[in-house]
Write a protein that holds these residues in place. Structure first.
Motif, short mmCIF file in Angstrom:
data_model
loop_
_atom_site.label_atom_id
_atom_site.label_comp_id
_atom_site.label_asym_id
_atom_site.label_seq_id
_atom_site.Cartn_x
_atom_site.Cartn_y
_atom_site.Cartn_z
N MET A 166 0.84 -1.20 0.00
CA MET A 166 0.00 0.00 0.00
C MET A 166 0.88 1.26 0.00
O MET A 166 1.90 1.32 0.68
N ASN A 167 0.48 2.23 -0.80
CA ASN A 167 1.15 3.54 -0.92
C ASN A 167 2.49 3.46 -1.62
O ASN A 167 3.26 4.44 -1.59
N SER A 168 2.80 2.34 -2.25
CA SER A 168 4.06 2.22 -2.98
C SER A 168 3.89 2.71 -4.41
O SER A 168 2.78 3.02 -4.88
N TYR A 169 5.02 2.78 -5.11
CA TYR A 169 5.04 3.25 -6.49
C TYR A 169 5.91 2.31 -7.33
O TYR A 169 6.82 1.67 -6.82
N GLY A 170 5.62 2.28 -8.65
CA GLY A 170 6.40 1.46 -9.55
C GLY A 170 6.88 2.25 -10.76
O GLY A 170 6.19 3.15 -11.25
#
Length: 250
Positions: free
Chosen positions: A155-159
């Motif tokens: 959750m709340n991560s980015y790629g």
């Protein structure tokens, strides 16, 4: 549960339960392997190890649109290594069998690492809350509780994702070879952006219910923070509707 401790455990569970095989979308042109090539491969398998690939032990499946061409969408099979608590790296394939084609790469960072990036760099990183809360991103073959814990850690991560080979064109086969430039992929943050036939085909093939996963992850909404990039595809899909818990950071 600590993120780094959980991922190898999840991989072990996946290995024990298994998951349906997904065949590659296309086969590149070329002559059949010779006996000599087969012998060289067999010798390498005996004398060499898999090096960095050995730790790419977490498997998730989702869908990617191209940021500048959002109608170009595909199913993406991720095989990932958690490098540390805040950084993971993944190889992307068009299937999960030994013949799958390598189609791109993705780096995954925590929200706290994203905050350290300069503004111009952030434009390359897509948000993950929509993929998670919609139920689109799945980890086949592991128990529901383990998958929910995995999604909680992301959750709340980015790629940051680059596709180098477009072997799929929606649910149809795509390019037989990796042609053209690499393309920056994005994520779906609203209902009505992903092609429904993509989700239906994946769910039927892998015996998955995206709707059930979405319902099971409703408890994760309380963890969701507004993210950058949620509105990136909004103008292209004007009739798409919000996913509860997924908000654009102002």
């Amino acid at each position: 549960m600590a993120l780094r401790a959980s991922w190898p455990l999840l991989a072990l569970l996946a290995a024990c339960t298994g998951s349906d095989r997904v065949e590659p979308a296309v086969s590149p042109p070329g002559a059949d392997e010779t006996a000599r090539t087969n012998a060289l491969e067999a010798g390498a398998a005996l004398l060499q190890d898999n090096g960095p690939l050995a730790k790419m032990d977490v498997y998730v499946v989702g869908f990617h649109p191209m940021k500048e061409h959002p109608d170009q969408q595909m199913e993406a099979h991720h095989f990932c290594r958690q490098v540390n608590e805040d950084f993971a790296q993944c190889a992307l394939f068009d299937g999960n069998g030994v013949e799958a084609n390598l189609t791109g790469i993705e780096y995954i960072i925590s929200g706290s690492l994203f905050e350290t990036l300069p503004a111009e760099e952030r434009a390359y990183w897509h948000p993950h809350n929509g993929e998670i809360l919609s139920g689109q991103l799945v980890a086949p073959g592991i128990p529901e509780a383990a998958e929910l814990e995995l999604m909680r850690t992301k959750m709340n991560s980015y790629g940051k994702t680059w596709h180098t080979w477009h072997t799929r064109d929606g649910v149809e086969p795509g390019d037989p070879m990796p042609v053209g430039p690499a393309m920056l992929a994005w994520s779906f943050s609203r209902d009505g952006e992903v092609r429904p036939e993509l989700v239906t085909a994946r769910d039927q093939r892998m015996d998955i219910s995206t709707a059930e996963r979405r319902e099971a992850r409703s408890e994760l909404r309380e963890l969701a923070l507004p993210q950058e990039g949620v509105d990136a595809l909004r103008d292209h899909f004007p009739h798409a509707t919000p996913i509860p818990g997924v908000d654009q950071r102002q």
